[in-house]
Design a protein around this motif. Structure first.
Motif, mmCIF file in Angstrom:
data_model
loop_
_atom_site.group_PDB
_atom_site.id
_atom_site.type_symbol
_atom_site.label_atom_id
_atom_site.label_comp_id
_atom_site.label_asym_id
_atom_site.label_seq_id
_atom_site.Cartn_x
_atom_site.Cartn_y
_atom_site.Cartn_z
ATOM 1 N N ARG A 1 3.529 9.819 3.730
ATOM 2 C CA ARG A 1 3.923 10.591 4.923
ATOM 3 C C ARG A 1 4.891 9.811 5.810
ATOM 4 N NH1 ARG A 1 2.686 15.148 2.668
ATOM 5 N NH2 ARG A 1 0.535 15.240 2.003
ATOM 6 N N GLY A 2 5.611 8.880 5.196
ATOM 7 C CA GLY A 2 6.600 8.112 5.942
ATOM 8 C C GLY A 2 6.027 7.064 6.856
ATOM 9 N N LEU A 3 4.733 6.758 6.703
ATOM 10 C CA LEU A 3 4.083 5.829 7.637
ATOM 11 C C LEU A 3 3.864 4.443 7.050
ATOM 12 C CD1 LEU A 3 1.363 8.241 9.097
ATOM 13 C CD2 LEU A 3 3.567 7.649 10.099
ATOM 14 N N GLY A 4 4.091 4.257 5.761
ATOM 15 C CA GLY A 4 3.771 2.977 5.139
ATOM 16 C C GLY A 4 4.985 2.233 4.645
ATOM 17 N N GLY A 5 4.789 0.953 4.408
ATOM 18 C CA GLY A 5 5.836 0.125 3.835
ATOM 19 C C GLY A 5 5.710 0.084 2.323
ATOM 20 N N LEU A 6 6.345 -0.900 1.718
ATOM 21 C CA LEU A 6 6.352 -1.018 0.262
ATOM 22 C C LEU A 6 4.948 -1.174 -0.311
ATOM 23 C CD1 LEU A 6 9.443 -3.333 -0.318
ATOM 24 C CD2 LEU A 6 9.206 -0.962 -1.044
ATOM 25 N N GLU A 7 4.115 -1.973 0.345
ATOM 26 C CA GLU A 7 2.777 -2.231 -0.178
ATOM 27 C C GLU A 7 1.943 -0.955 -0.233
ATOM 28 O OE1 GLU A 7 -1.098 -5.138 0.656
ATOM 29 O OE2 GLU A 7 0.720 -5.341 1.868
ATOM 30 N N MET A 8 1.986 -0.174 0.846
ATOM 31 C CA MET A 8 1.220 1.072 0.870
ATOM 32 C C MET A 8 1.776 2.073 -0.137
ATOM 33 S SD MET A 8 0.304 3.609 4.071
ATOM 34 C CE MET A 8 -0.572 2.301 4.926
ATOM 35 N N GLU A 9 3.083 2.115 -0.269
ATOM 36 C CA GLU A 9 3.690 3.018 -1.251
ATOM 37 C C GLU A 9 3.271 2.640 -2.669
ATOM 38 O OE1 GLU A 9 7.867 2.943 -0.616
ATOM 39 O OE2 GLU A 9 7.791 4.019 1.300
ATOM 40 N N ASP A 10 3.236 1.345 -2.950
ATOM 41 C CA ASP A 10 2.810 0.886 -4.276
ATOM 42 C C ASP A 10 1.350 1.253 -4.545
ATOM 43 O OD1 ASP A 10 5.300 -0.132 -4.695
ATOM 44 O OD2 ASP A 10 4.754 -2.232 -4.357
ATOM 45 N N GLN A 11 0.502 1.112 -3.541
ATOM 46 C CA GLN A 11 -0.913 1.461 -3.705
ATOM 47 C C GLN A 11 -1.081 2.947 -4.000
ATOM 48 O OE1 GLN A 11 -2.861 0.102 -0.129
ATOM 49 N NE2 GLN A 11 -2.735 -2.061 -0.698
ATOM 50 N N LYS A 12 -0.364 3.781 -3.253
ATOM 51 C CA LYS A 12 -0.454 5.217 -3.480
ATOM 52 C C LYS A 12 0.160 5.612 -4.821
ATOM 53 C CE LYS A 12 -1.776 8.073 -1.316
ATOM 54 N NZ LYS A 12 -3.105 8.724 -1.274
ATOM 55 N N ALA A 13 1.227 4.934 -5.208
ATOM 56 C CA ALA A 13 1.850 5.214 -6.505
ATOM 57 C C ALA A 13 0.877 4.895 -7.640
ATOM 58 C CB ALA A 13 3.133 4.409 -6.668
ATOM 59 N N GLU A 14 0.124 3.805 -7.485
ATOM 60 C CA GLU A 14 -0.884 3.455 -8.494
ATOM 61 C C GLU A 14 -1.956 4.537 -8.568
ATOM 62 O OE1 GLU A 14 -3.973 -0.197 -9.603
ATOM 63 O OE2 GLU A 14 -2.916 -0.198 -7.684
ATOM 64 N N GLU A 15 -2.388 4.999 -7.407
ATOM 65 C CA GLU A 15 -3.412 6.048 -7.370
ATOM 66 C C GLU A 15 -2.900 7.335 -8.009
ATOM 67 O OE1 GLU A 15 -5.740 8.700 -3.992
ATOM 68 O OE2 GLU A 15 -4.924 6.732 -3.442
#
Length: 604
Positions: free
Chosen positions: A219-233
Motif C-alpha cells: 500500500r505504498g507504506l513500506g521500504g524494500l524489506e517490507m516489499e520483499d517480505q510481502k513478495a515472499e508471502e
C-alpha cells in the motif's frame, strides 16, 4: 443525464433518472442509501455501467472498496445478486483486450481487484460460484493464468479458479479445460518462486521495480524489506493455491498421470510453503491426495526423492508430520508399492512406534507397528534383506513379545515394576557419572542396559534414557543414531514433540545433516516450549536465524541466479583471455624476427 458533485469522492459523477427523480449514479453514494429499493436500483445500475467509467482513479478506488466489502462479508448475497460477477467479467475482458486502456493511470489495478473480488465471493458459497461461472468469469481468468498478465494477477486468478474447482456444481465447468488448467497449475507451482525473485525481489533498486506491484504489496507504506517480505508471502500463496487447484483434480482421481510427472514430483517434495504460509499444506497436501489413488501410489513409490522427503517429514515436529506418516502407511498397505518403499521407510517409522495420539489420531504407534509387521510371520510377500529382517525382528520382539511378557509379569507381581524402576535408576546414575568424566562410550553402554531393563509402562523414564543416549551419540558424531533416539524420546513425551532437551539435540543433529527445515521446526518448538522469561538464548536465536536464512523461499532462486552470473563472468573472462592470446600471436607473427617465424613455420 446530468452531473452531480459526489460527497464520497469529491468528484463530478453522472446522474440518471430513477423513479421520477434525479439521483447520483455513484457506487459509494448507492452504498450509503437507506432506502432498500433505491439502494438496490442504484447498485445494480452502478455495477452495470462500471466498465465505462472514464475516471481511472475513481474506478480503481471503487474496486478496492468492493474487494474489502467482499472480504469482510463474503457470504452477503447483495452484490452477487445485483451483477457483481458480470461487472468483474467485463472489466477483466476490457483489461485483457485494451492494452492502452489498462496502461492508463490507475486502470492497471483493475484486473487485479476484479479477479480478487471473484475469488472472495466464491470462497464459501457454492451458489455464488455457480453464478460466477454463468456470468462467464472462466474465460478471462484462464487468459490471465496463461500468462497474459503478471504474477501479481496470476496469484488472485489461481485463487479464484481453485474456489470454483472446489465445488461439485462448478467443477465440471473448470474441468472442461482440464488438460490446460492442470498443466498451467503445475508450471506456475514449479516456476512462480523463480519468477517472483527474478522480476521483483532481485531488483534491489526501488525505482526499477514495477510501481503498481509495490503499491499492492505494501500500500505504498513500506521500504524494500517490507516489499520483499510481502513478495515472499505472495509467491508462497501463488504456489500453494496452484497446488490446491491440482488437489481438486487429484481428489477426483483425474489427471493423475499428468500430475505424477517425474520431474514435477521431485519438485513437489520440496514445496513446503514455509513459515510465511504455515497454514497451507502445500506439497504434502497434494502428495497425500495422490497416495489415496492406486495410480498415484505407483508413481510416488518410484520417486526416491519423494520417499526420502516423506521419511524426513515423518520424523519432524512440523505441523504436517501426521500427513507424511499417513502417506507412508498408505504406500506400505498397498502390496504393489509396499516392497518398493519398505527398505527406506522402515528405519524411520520404527522410531515412531511409541506414538500415542497425533492430530486426533489415537494409537498411531500401534497402527504403524501393525502395518510394518504385516505378513511378518507368514510366507506371503517377498524376501526381506538381512538388515530389514533384523529390524522387523527387533520390532516384533519389543512391541509384541515384550509387551505381552511384561503385561503378564506385572499382573502377577505388582512390586516388580517398582523394583525394575530402582534398578534402572541405578544404571542411569552410573551412565550419568561416566558421561561427566568423559567416558561417552561407557555411558552409551549403560544407557543401553537401562533401556533394555526399563518397563514399557514407564514412558517418562524411557524418554529421558533415549534423550540422554541421543545426546551421547551426537557427541560421538553418530548423527543418525542421535536423531533416532531423540525421535523416540519425543514420541514418548506428553504431549508429543514437547521434550526440550530432545528437540534441541535433534535440531543440532539435523543442522549437521543439512536438513534445515527440520532443524528450524525443532528449534522453534524448543523455544516455544521453554520458559525463557521473554528472552531467547543466544544459541537458540542463532540456530533459528541460520535455518530461516537457509529455508528462505527464494534461497534456491538466489543461488541459481548467482551461479549463472558467475558462469557468465567465467565465460566472459575466458573469452577475453583467448582473444588477448590470439591478438598476441598475431602481433608476434607480424612483428617477430626470422628466428621466431621459422619456429612458427616449423611448429605448424
Amino acid at each position: 443525464m446530468d452531473h452531480f458533485s459526489c460527497k464520497s469522492t469529491n468528484k463530478m459523477v453522472r446522474t440518471h433518472v430513477v423513479v421520477g427523480s434525479t439521483r447520483p449514479c455513484c457506487f459509494f453514494c448507492a452504498m450509503e442509501e437507506n432506502d432498500p429499493c433505491v439502494r438496490k436500483a442504484w447498485l445494480e445500475l452502478s455495477l452495470r455501467d462500471m466498465h465505462i467509467i472514464r475516471d481511472d482513479t475513481e474506478l480503481a478506488l471503487t474496486l478496492s472498496f468492493v474487494w474489502r466489502y467482499a472480504m469482510a462479508d463474503p457470504e452477503n448475497p447483495e452484490l452477487p445478486s445485483l451483477g457483481v460477477f458480470e461487472c468483474m467479467t467485463r472489466l477483466m475482458k476490457k483489461g485483457l483486450e485494451d492494452e492502452e486502456w489498462v496502461m492508463t493511470g490507475q486502470n492497471v489495478y483493475v484486473p487485479y481487484y476484479a479477479a480478487h473480488i471473484i475469488g472472495s465471493y466464491t470462497m464459501k458459497k457454492p451458489e455464488f460460484a455457480a453464478r460466477a461461472v454463468e456470468s462467464g468469469v472462466l474465460a478471462p481468468l484462464l487468459e490471465v493464468m496463461r500468462g497474459k498478465m503478471s504474477w501479481v494477477e496470476q496469484r488472485v486468478v489461481v485463487r479464484a479458479l481453485g474456489h470454483l474447482a472446489s465445488y461439485e456444481r462448478t467443477f465440471e465447468a473448470v474441468a472442461a479445460y482440464e488438460n490446460e488448467v492442470v498443466r498451467l497449475a503445475m508450471e506456475i507451482a514449479t516456476t512462480c518462486v523463480d519468477v517472483v525473485y527474478e522480476e521483483f525481489v532481485s531488483v534491489q533498486d526501488k525505482e526499477r521495480r514495477v510501481r503498481y506491484h509495490c503499491d499492492l504489496l505494501t500500500r505504498g507504506l513500506g521500504g524494500l524489506e517490507m516489499e520483499d517480505q510481502k513478495a515472499e508471502e505472495w509467491a508462497s500463496q501463488l504456489q500453494c493455491w496452484s497446488l490446491h487447484l491440482l488437489n481438486c483434480f487429484a481428489y477426483k482421481q483425474r489427471s493423475i498421470s499428468i500430475i505424477c510427472n517425474k520431474t514435477f514430483l521431485k519438485e513437489l517434495s520440496q514445496m513446503w510453503g514455509g513459515l510465511v504460509n504455515h497454514t497451507s499444506r502445500a506439497g504434502i497436501g497434494l502428495i497425500r491426495i495422490l497416495c489415496y489413488s492406486k495410480q498415484g501410489r505407483s508413481h510416488i513409490a518410484r520417486s526416491e526423492e519423494m520417499i526420502l522427503s516423506l521419511c524426513d517429514l515423518s520424523r519432524s515436529s512440523d505441523d504436517w508430520q501426521y500427513m507424511a506418516i499417513d502417506c507412508l502407511l498408505l504406500l506400505l498397505k498397498d502390496q504393489e508399492t509396499r516392497y518398493k518403499v519398505l527398505e527406506m521407510s522402515l528405519f524411520y517409522l520404527v522410531d515412531l512406534v511409541e506414538l500415542k495420539a497425533l492430530n486426533v489420531r489415537p494409537n498411531l504407534g500401534d497402527r504403524i507397528t501393525k502395518v510394518l509387521l504385516m505378513h511378518y510371520n507368514t510366507k506371503k510377500g517377498c524376501v526381506y534383506t538381512d538388515k530389514t529382517q533384523k529390524a522387523l525382528k527387533e520390532l516384533w520382539r519389543n512391541k509384541v513379545e515384550r509387551r505381552k511378557r511384561e503385561k503378564k509379569m506385572m499382573s502377577e507381581n505388582q512390586e516388580l515394576l517398582t523394583e525394575k524402576s530402582v534398578v534402572v535408576n541405578l544404571v542411569k546414575q552410573q551412565a550419568n557419572q561416566l558421561l561427566c568424566v568423559g567416558d561417552i562410550d561407557g555411558a552409551v553402554r549403560c544407557y543401553n542396559e537401562a533401556i533394555s531393563l526399563c518397563p514399557l509402562k514407564l514412558r517418562r523414564k524411557r524418554m529421558i534414557l533415549y534423550s540422554n543416549r541421543g545426546d551421547c551419540y551426537l557427541l560421538l558424531g553418530d548423527v543418525d543414531a542421535a536423531i533416532s533416539d531423540c525421535t523416540r524420546a519425543l514420541c514418548l513425551s506428553e504431549p508429543v514433540n514437547s521434550h526440550g532437551k530432545s528437540l534441541w539435540t535433534r535440531s543440532r543433529a539435523y543442522d549437521i545433516k543439512g536438513l534445515s527445515r527440520e532443524s528450524l521446526m525443532d528449534s522453534i518448538m524448543f523455544v516455544n516450549g521453554r520458559c525463557f522469561r521473554g528472552k531467547i538464548p543466544y544459541y537458540a536465536a542463532q540456530m533459528i536465524s541460520k535455518q530461516m536464512e537457509a529455508t528462505w523461499l527464494f534461497e534456491k532462486a538466489r543461488a541459481s541466479k548467482l551461479s549463472r552470473m558467475m558462469l557468465r563472468e567465467k565465460y566472459h573472462l575466458t573469452g577475453m583471455l583467448v582473444n588477448d592470446h590470439r591478438r598476441t600471436r598475431e602481433e608476434e607473427r607480424k612483428n617477430g624476427d626470422g628466428k621466431d617465424r621459422s619456429i612458427y613455420v616449423a611448429a605448424h
